[in-house]
Scaffold this motif. Structure first.
Motif, PDB file in Angstrom:
ATOM      1  N   TYR A   1       1.558  17.107  63.673  1.00 20.56           N
ATOM      2  CA  TYR A   1       1.803  18.043  62.565  1.00 20.56           C
ATOM      3  C   TYR A   1       0.534  18.852  62.264  1.00 20.56           C
ATOM      4  O   TYR A   1       0.564  20.082  62.168  1.00 20.56           O
ATOM      5  N   SER A   2      -0.583  18.131  62.170  1.00 22.49           N
ATOM      6  CA  SER A   2      -1.848  18.778  61.836  1.00 22.49           C
ATOM      7  C   SER A   2      -2.256  19.791  62.909  1.00 22.49           C
ATOM      8  O   SER A   2      -2.709  20.898  62.608  1.00 22.49           O
ATOM      9  N   ARG A   3      -2.034  19.423  64.169  1.00 21.68           N
ATOM     10  CA  ARG A   3      -2.367  20.299  65.296  1.00 21.68           C
ATOM     11  C   ARG A   3      -1.548  21.599  65.232  1.00 21.68           C
ATOM     12  O   ARG A   3      -2.073  22.699  65.386  1.00 21.68           O
ATOM     13  N   THR A   4      -0.232  21.436  65.020  1.00 26.63           N
ATOM     14  CA  THR A   4       0.657  22.609  64.958  1.00 26.63           C
ATOM     15  C   THR A   4       0.325  23.460  63.737  1.00 26.63           C
ATOM     16  O   THR A   4       0.294  24.696  63.811  1.00 26.63           O
ATOM     17  N   PHE A   5       0.075  22.812  62.605  1.00 29.09           N
ATOM     18  CA  PHE A   5      -0.258  23.527  61.364  1.00 29.09           C
ATOM     19  C   PHE A   5      -1.519  24.373  61.558  1.00 29.09           C
ATOM     20  O   PHE A   5      -1.561  25.550  61.176  1.00 29.09           O
TER      21      PHE A   5
ATOM     22  N   VAL B   1      -6.520  26.102  59.712  1.00 30.04           N
ATOM     23  CA  VAL B   1      -7.119  24.933  59.050  1.00 30.04           C
ATOM     24  C   VAL B   1      -6.098  23.799  59.052  1.00 30.04           C
ATOM     25  O   VAL B   1      -4.900  24.022  59.262  1.00 30.04           O
ATOM     26  N   SER B   2      -6.565  22.586  58.787  1.00 31.51           N
ATOM     27  CA  SER B   2      -5.652  21.436  58.705  1.00 31.51           C
ATOM     28  C   SER B   2      -4.832  21.527  57.422  1.00 31.51           C
ATOM     29  O   SER B   2      -5.212  22.249  56.488  1.00 31.51           O
ATOM     30  N   PRO B   3      -3.701  20.800  57.336  1.00 29.34           N
ATOM     31  CA  PRO B   3      -2.902  20.800  56.104  1.00 29.34           C
ATOM     32  C   PRO B   3      -3.728  20.407  54.874  1.00 29.34           C
ATOM     33  O   PRO B   3      -3.598  21.016  53.813  1.00 29.34           O
TER      34      PRO B   3
ATOM     35  N   GLY C   1      10.257  16.839  60.813  1.00 29.94           N
ATOM     36  CA  GLY C   1      10.540  16.486  62.203  1.00 29.94           C
ATOM     37  C   GLY C   1       9.339  16.271  63.101  1.00 29.94           C
ATOM     38  O   GLY C   1       9.486  16.265  64.328  1.00 29.94           O
ATOM     39  N   PHE C   2       8.146  16.105  62.527  1.00 30.99           N
ATOM     40  CA  PHE C   2       6.974  15.823  63.357  1.00 30.99           C
ATOM     41  C   PHE C   2       6.805  14.313  63.489  1.00 30.99           C
ATOM     42  O   PHE C   2       6.915  13.573  62.515  1.00 30.99           O
ATOM     43  N   SER C   3       6.537  13.854  64.716  1.00 30.19           N
ATOM     44  CA  SER C   3       6.521  12.409  64.980  1.00 30.19           C
ATOM     45  C   SER C   3       5.357  11.714  64.298  1.00 30.19           C
ATOM     46  O   SER C   3       5.450  10.552  63.919  1.00 30.19           O
ATOM     47  N   ASP C   4       4.232  12.426  64.140  1.00 30.52           N
ATOM     48  CA  ASP C   4       3.088  11.797  63.476  1.00 30.52           C
ATOM     49  C   ASP C   4       2.205  12.874  62.852  1.00 30.52           C
ATOM     50  O   ASP C   4       2.389  14.067  63.064  1.00 30.52           O
ATOM     51  N   ASN C   5       1.222  12.412  62.087  1.00 33.35           N
ATOM     52  CA  ASN C   5       0.334  13.317  61.370  1.00 33.35           C
ATOM     53  C   ASN C   5      -0.492  14.201  62.284  1.00 33.35           C
ATOM     54  O   ASN C   5      -0.729  15.372  61.992  1.00 33.35           O
ATOM     55  N   SER C   6      -0.926  13.641  63.425  1.00 25.46           N
ATOM     56  CA  SER C   6      -1.809  14.419  64.298  1.00 25.46           C
ATOM     57  C   SER C   6      -1.068  15.593  64.941  1.00 25.46           C
ATOM     58  O   SER C   6      -1.609  16.693  65.045  1.00 25.46           O
TER      59      SER C   6
END
Length: 305
Positions: free
Chosen positions: A97-101, A107-109, A90-95
């Motif tokens: 997702y990466s920020r929340t992760f 660390v990044s995914p 459900g994340f709109s884009d990679n950035s």
């Protein structure tokens, strides 16, 4: 607290148990406050307060955490790209997702996938040969070898087809509350004649200590049922479906559980088995307090393809 207050609290926890199950099964779907509150038969406003009281988290915070943790598990055990995993949860884009992760894991995914020491050692060897040196590679191999030796010395491992198991359970959030959950379960089960020398107690793990903070790991303190029974209050009913399992049988001290689980997952990877998207669990065969060395005789069960 009056008996009525206790009854209301137990009813609320029972409804929240339904919500836990619904969220686990629908992490890739709409989990808005309106949708989830209907499962609990509460107004959205009332549900928001009850959920926070039981879990210590807002619904949105809980759902986001579960999605990130589930995505972390997929990063470790499946071959999807980070973009595919981001969209799946459900994340709109990679950035975003990466920020929340990164907020959860630091660390990044992509970095998480590279660094996590529980991945298959053969992948590590390939990465090393390709010149992508893994930090503390020798230490990693040493830890893996120690775990393999531990398993060899302390576990009897079998691949078993296990039957369907019906359970009565009490939810526990965090291992610090598990003993209390078992106390409530025993208080309910004993007068109903459900406890005898053959009774099996089972702990089901709905989260992994690898990706979830220990005090937020949700577990079900459970008793295996041999007959249909009605429950009330915060006692729930659930089923472990039949299927194929890795079963590691141990006789261990309480401080050796984590090492045994980690070693069993290493054994799974080394032997080419894959975990399916269902919960692992422990089956206890004794009361460790009655063991001369205070050891638990326990089976660790991992559902596999």
């Amino acid at each position: 607290m009056t008996d009525i207050d206790k009854e209301i609290q137990a009813d609320y926890r029972n409804r929240i148990n339904r919500v836990f199950k619904f969220i686990d099964q629908n992490l890739e779907s709409d989990l808005s406050l309106n949708t989830v509150s209907e499962i609990a038969f509460f107004s959205p406003f009332h549900f928001h307060r009850v959920f926070k009281f039981v879990t210590g988290e807002t619904l949105n915070g809980y759902v986001t955490r579960k999605r990130i943790e589930k995505s972390a598990t997929e990063l470790l055990h499946k071959n999807g790209t980070t973009t595919e995993i981001a969209h799946k949860f459900g994340f709109s884009d990679n950035s975003s997702y990466s920020r929340t992760f990164k907020k959860y894991f630091g660390v990044s995914p992509t970095e998480f996938k590279k660094q996590n020491p529980n991945r298959h050692s053969k992948i590590r060897q390939l990465e090393s040969k390709n010149g992508q040196e893994y930090p503390d590679y020798e230490k990693y191999i040493c830890v893996i070898n120690n775990l393999k030796n531990w398993i060899k010395m302390n576990a009897k491992i079998e691949i078993k087809e296990m039957p369907k198991m019906d359970l009565a359970f009490v939810s526990s959030i965090g291992p610090q509350n598990l003993e209390m959950a078992y106390g409530k379960l025993m208080q309910w089960a004993t007068p109903k004649g459900l406890i005898n020398d053959q009774t099996k107690m089972i702990t089901v793990y709905h989260d992994s200590f690898k990706v979830t903070e220990a005090d937020k790991v949700r577990m079900s303190a459970s008793v295996l049922l041999d007959k249909p029974i009605e429950t009330e209050g915060e006692i729930g009913l659930t089923t472990i479906e039949s299927g194929k399992f890795i079963v590691g049988s141990f006789e261990i001290g309480l401080n050796e559980f984590e090492k045994s689980w980690t070693g069993l997952f290493v054994w799974m990877n080394e032997n080419g088995y894959k975990k399916v998207d269902r919960e692992p669990f422990e089956i206890y065969h004794n009361n460790f307090n009655e063991h001369p060395q205070r050891k638990a005789i326990v089976d660790f069960c991992i559902p596999i393809e």
